[in-house]
Scaffold this motif. Structure first.
Motif, PDB file in Angstrom:
ATOM      1  N   SER A   1      30.942  -9.042  32.744  1.00  0.00           N
ATOM      2  CA  SER A   1      31.350  -8.809  31.358  1.00  0.00           C
ATOM      3  C   SER A   1      32.800  -9.241  31.222  1.00  0.00           C
ATOM      4  O   SER A   1      33.637  -8.860  32.040  1.00  0.00           O
ATOM      5  CB  SER A   1      31.219  -7.331  30.996  1.00  0.00           C
ATOM      6  N   VAL A   2      33.086 -10.037  30.188  1.00  0.00           N
ATOM      7  CA  VAL A   2      34.416 -10.602  30.012  1.00  0.00           C
ATOM      8  C   VAL A   2      34.856 -10.398  28.567  1.00  0.00           C
ATOM      9  O   VAL A   2      34.079 -10.620  27.641  1.00  0.00           O
ATOM     10  CB  VAL A   2      34.400 -12.116  30.326  1.00  0.00           C
ATOM     11  N   VAL A   3      36.098  -9.969  28.383  1.00  0.00           N
ATOM     12  CA  VAL A   3      36.729  -9.909  27.069  1.00  0.00           C
ATOM     13  C   VAL A   3      38.006 -10.721  27.164  1.00  0.00           C
ATOM     14  O   VAL A   3      38.825 -10.510  28.061  1.00  0.00           O
ATOM     15  CB  VAL A   3      37.078  -8.459  26.662  1.00  0.00           C
ATOM     16  N   ILE A   4      38.155 -11.665  26.249  1.00  0.00           N
ATOM     17  CA  ILE A   4      39.351 -12.494  26.214  1.00  0.00           C
ATOM     18  C   ILE A   4      39.953 -12.360  24.820  1.00  0.00           C
ATOM     19  O   ILE A   4      39.276 -12.647  23.820  1.00  0.00           O
ATOM     20  CB  ILE A   4      39.023 -13.971  26.514  1.00  0.00           C
ATOM     21  N   LEU A   5      41.205 -11.902  24.748  1.00  0.00           N
ATOM     22  CA  LEU A   5      41.909 -11.786  23.476  1.00  0.00           C
ATOM     23  C   LEU A   5      42.847 -12.966  23.331  1.00  0.00           C
ATOM     24  O   LEU A   5      43.680 -13.209  24.200  1.00  0.00           O
ATOM     25  CB  LEU A   5      42.699 -10.481  23.417  1.00  0.00           C
ATOM     26  N   ARG A   6      42.703 -13.699  22.227  1.00  0.00           N
ATOM     27  CA  ARG A   6      43.576 -14.833  21.922  1.00  0.00           C
ATOM     28  C   ARG A   6      44.065 -14.633  20.502  1.00  0.00           C
ATOM     29  O   ARG A   6      43.302 -14.851  19.554  1.00  0.00           O
ATOM     30  CB  ARG A   6      42.837 -16.161  22.043  1.00  0.00           C
ATOM     31  N   GLY A   7      45.287 -14.191  20.347  1.00  0.00           N
ATOM     32  CA  GLY A   7      45.789 -13.873  19.017  1.00  0.00           C
ATOM     33  C   GLY A   7      44.985 -12.715  18.444  1.00  0.00           C
ATOM     34  O   GLY A   7      44.851 -11.679  19.062  1.00  0.00           O
ATOM     35  N   ARG A   8      44.396 -12.921  17.278  1.00  0.00           N
ATOM     36  CA  ARG A   8      43.592 -11.883  16.642  1.00  0.00           C
ATOM     37  C   ARG A   8      42.088 -12.112  16.841  1.00  0.00           C
ATOM     38  O   ARG A   8      41.267 -11.511  16.157  1.00  0.00           O
ATOM     39  CB  ARG A   8      43.922 -11.810  15.157  1.00  0.00           C
ATOM     40  N   THR A   9      41.744 -12.985  17.790  1.00  0.00           N
ATOM     41  CA  THR A   9      40.339 -13.290  18.064  1.00  0.00           C
ATOM     42  C   THR A   9      39.947 -12.702  19.415  1.00  0.00           C
ATOM     43  O   THR A   9      40.646 -12.869  20.400  1.00  0.00           O
ATOM     44  CB  THR A   9      40.097 -14.814  18.069  1.00  0.00           C
ATOM     45  N   MET A  10      38.809 -12.029  19.422  1.00  0.00           N
ATOM     46  CA  MET A  10      38.260 -11.463  20.648  1.00  0.00           C
ATOM     47  C   MET A  10      37.003 -12.242  21.011  1.00  0.00           C
ATOM     48  O   MET A  10      36.075 -12.336  20.216  1.00  0.00           O
ATOM     49  CB  MET A  10      37.897  -9.986  20.447  1.00  0.00           C
ATOM     50  N   TYR A  11      37.001 -12.810  22.203  1.00  0.00           N
ATOM     51  CA  TYR A  11      35.828 -13.497  22.725  1.00  0.00           C
ATOM     52  C   TYR A  11      35.188 -12.564  23.733  1.00  0.00           C
ATOM     53  O   TYR A  11      35.877 -12.009  24.593  1.00  0.00           O
ATOM     54  CB  TYR A  11      36.218 -14.810  23.415  1.00  0.00           C
ATOM     55  N   ILE A  12      33.897 -12.394  23.627  1.00  0.00           N
ATOM     56  CA  ILE A  12      33.184 -11.563  24.593  1.00  0.00           C
ATOM     57  C   ILE A  12      32.039 -12.372  25.182  1.00  0.00           C
ATOM     58  O   ILE A  12      31.417 -13.188  24.491  1.00  0.00           O
ATOM     59  CB  ILE A  12      32.650 -10.256  23.965  1.00  0.00           C
ATOM     60  N   ALA A  13      31.803 -12.178  26.454  1.00  0.00           N
ATOM     61  CA  ALA A  13      30.698 -12.847  27.133  1.00  0.00           C
ATOM     62  C   ALA A  13      30.198 -11.928  28.227  1.00  0.00           C
ATOM     63  O   ALA A  13      30.972 -11.196  28.832  1.00  0.00           O
ATOM     64  CB  ALA A  13      31.162 -14.180  27.725  1.00  0.00           C
ATOM     65  N   HIS A  14      28.902 -11.963  28.453  1.00  0.00           N
ATOM     66  CA  HIS A  14      28.358 -11.150  29.540  1.00  0.00           C
ATOM     67  C   HIS A  14      27.027 -11.708  29.997  1.00  0.00           C
ATOM     68  O   HIS A  14      26.386 -12.482  29.301  1.00  0.00           O
ATOM     69  CB  HIS A  14      28.224  -9.685  29.121  1.00  0.00           C
ATOM     70  N   LEU A  15      26.669 -11.304  31.193  1.00  0.00           N
ATOM     71  CA  LEU A  15      25.347 -11.614  31.687  1.00  0.00           C
ATOM     72  C   LEU A  15      24.866 -10.437  32.491  1.00  0.00           C
ATOM     73  O   LEU A  15      25.648  -9.694  33.077  1.00  0.00           O
ATOM     74  CB  LEU A  15      25.341 -12.924  32.504  1.00  0.00           C
ATOM     75  N   GLY A  16      23.586 -10.219  32.440  1.00  0.00           N
ATOM     76  CA  GLY A  16      23.005  -9.094  33.151  1.00  0.00           C
ATOM     77  C   GLY A  16      23.033  -7.830  32.326  1.00  0.00           C
ATOM     78  O   GLY A  16      23.333  -7.836  31.138  1.00  0.00           O
ATOM     79  N   ASP A  17      22.719  -6.730  32.979  1.00  0.00           N
ATOM     80  CA  ASP A  17      22.616  -5.476  32.243  1.00  0.00           C
ATOM     81  C   ASP A  17      23.916  -4.673  32.302  1.00  0.00           C
ATOM     82  O   ASP A  17      23.923  -3.471  32.475  1.00  0.00           O
ATOM     83  CB  ASP A  17      21.414  -4.653  32.698  1.00  0.00           C
ATOM     84  N   SER A  18      25.014  -5.378  32.164  1.00  0.00           N
ATOM     85  CA  SER A  18      26.301  -4.718  31.957  1.00  0.00           C
ATOM     86  C   SER A  18      26.704  -4.994  30.521  1.00  0.00           C
ATOM     87  O   SER A  18      26.192  -5.911  29.896  1.00  0.00           O
ATOM     88  CB  SER A  18      27.362  -5.250  32.919  1.00  0.00           C
TER      89      SER A  18
END
Length: 186
Positions: A67-84
């Motif tokens: 599970s990944v959260v990347i904050l760039r300015g006022r934008t939040m990118y989220i990505a994940h794989l699996g059951d997390s």
């Protein structure tokens, strides 16, 4: 453990190195994050041969979630794989839109926070996910203790008596396998 360590070591580096990650265009950043997950998957598929073999002498079937959260300015990118999954803690009171700098979650009133799910876990027992898995050749089977497992076909290799080398026969094994990122949002 090997898959999780591999992802820990390589996923962020692969995301940062992907073309478009430094872009100010959200679609390019999203594609770069997907490419970073895919590059990590490909690297893991190469590395798995060096991991300890299964008790049957076959390649490891280790996998991991990410599970990944990347904050760039006022934008939040989220990505994940699996059951997390990823959950955001949001204030339910209007008087603290932003806690003072240096405030930890321990200092906030727990009753003033609500959990906001940002992802849906990729659980194989969920009909939509089960359908997706089956559409790409996988199966969902009941594993140990009734926990659903995703399995993929692998041709069974048997030693050839004449040469001592492995040969493929018509039999297949269904084994748990490493997954590729399926969810990415902005």
């Amino acid at each position: 453990k090997h898959a999780a360590q591999f992802a820990k070591t390589h996923l962020w580096e692969n995301i940062k190195a992907a073309q478009g990650f430094d872009s100010d265009q959200p679609e390019k950043v999203k594609n770069a994050i997907k490419d970073g997950f895919a590059a990590t998957q490909k690297g893991m598929e190469r590395a798995v041969e060096s991991w300890p073999k299964s008790r049957f002498g076959l390649p490891s079937t280790a996998g991991t979630t990410a599970s990944v959260v990347i904050l760039r300015g006022r934008t939040m990118y989220i990505a994940h794989l699996g059951d997390s999954g990823i959950v955001l803690a949001r204030s339910t009171t209007t008087d603290i839109s932003t806690p003072p700098a240096g405030t930890s979650l321990d200092e906030l009133d727990p009753d003033s926070l609500e959990a906001v799910p940002l992802t849906d876990e990729h659980k194989p027992e969920v009909p939509k996910e089960k359908s997706r898995i089956e559409s790409v050749g996988g199966q969902v089977r009941e594993g140990s203790r009734g926990v659903p497992r995703v399995v993929w076909k692998r041709v069974r290799e048997a030693p050839c008596v004449a040469t001592g080398k492995a040969r493929s026969d018509a039999s297949v094994d269904f084994i748990p396998f490493l997954g590729v990122s399926r969810a990415l949002g902005v």
